[in-house]
Design a protein around this motif. Structure first.
Motif, short mmCIF file in Angstrom:
data_model
loop_
_atom_site.label_atom_id
_atom_site.label_comp_id
_atom_site.label_asym_id
_atom_site.label_seq_id
_atom_site.Cartn_x
_atom_site.Cartn_y
_atom_site.Cartn_z
N GLN A 1 26.28 5.42 54.79
CA GLN A 1 27.25 5.71 55.83
C GLN A 1 28.65 5.54 55.22
OE1 GLN A 1 26.62 6.68 59.01
NE2 GLN A 1 24.43 6.71 58.59
N GLY A 2 29.43 6.61 55.26
CA GLY A 2 30.76 6.56 54.68
C GLY A 2 31.80 6.94 55.71
N GLN A 3 33.01 6.56 55.43
CA GLN A 3 34.11 6.90 56.32
C GLN A 3 34.76 8.19 55.83
OE1 GLN A 3 35.12 5.25 59.07
NE2 GLN A 3 33.38 3.87 58.81
N LEU A 4 35.18 9.01 56.76
CA LEU A 4 35.89 10.23 56.41
C LEU A 4 37.32 9.87 56.02
CD1 LEU A 4 34.77 12.64 59.26
CD2 LEU A 4 33.93 12.57 56.92
N THR A 5 37.85 10.60 55.07
CA THR A 5 39.25 10.39 54.70
C THR A 5 40.13 10.99 55.78
OG1 THR A 5 39.42 12.47 53.50
CG2 THR A 5 38.65 10.53 52.25
#
Length: 150
Positions: free
Chosen positions: A67-71
């Motif tokens: 799970q990653g954060q969007l820039t």
């Protein structure tokens, strides 16, 4: 699910209006292109019984993507794309509404033209039948005239 600054993944941050089907599909395509699933092929724990039941020799396991954060740039792209889609959909609906009466008028004209042509066909067929009957009657009276066909 990803963390967005809006109430849910399916709501836009602009007006909190539900996304259309097209926008949802676009968001799904973007998400699929952003994250990848890693598949690891591992030999399965097999027994003779498992092979007899038709189980394959290799098992496939999928690991969940991280799970990653969007820039901020990616978030801005999503917001911009949704706004463009919203405006394009609005323009399309307006054009469709504006052309509705034009299409209705064209349909009415074509139907009227079709009705006139069908009446002309009926009139010409009736005239043909009358002329053929007159010719048949004339052939009975005047034996010197022959009809050449083909």
């Amino acid at each position: 699910m990803l963390d967005f600054e809006c109430p849910s993944m399916w709501m836009t941050p602009l007006d909190n209006y539900p996304m259309s089907v097209l926008e949802t599909e676009e968001a799904d395509k973007f998400m699929e292109a952003t994250f990848f699933y890693d598949a690891e092929l591992k030999p399965s724990q097999q027994t003779d019984e498992g092979l007899a039941n038709g189980q394959s020799e290799l098992g496939v396991e999928f690991t969940e993507p991280e799970q990653g954060q969007l820039t901020e740039e990616e978030k801005e792209k999503i917001v911009k794309r949704r706004e463009q889609n919203k405006l394009a959909a609005r323009r399309f609906r307006q054009r469709r509404r504006a052309k509705g009466p034009v299409y209705a008028k064209e349909v009415n004209e074509l139907e009227a033209d079709n009705t006139r042509k069908l009446a002309e066909i009926r009139r010409l067929r009736k005239e043909r039948d009358e002329l053929q009957a007159m010719l048949q009657n004339h052939m009975l009276v005047c034996p010197t005239v022959t009809i050449q066909t083909g």
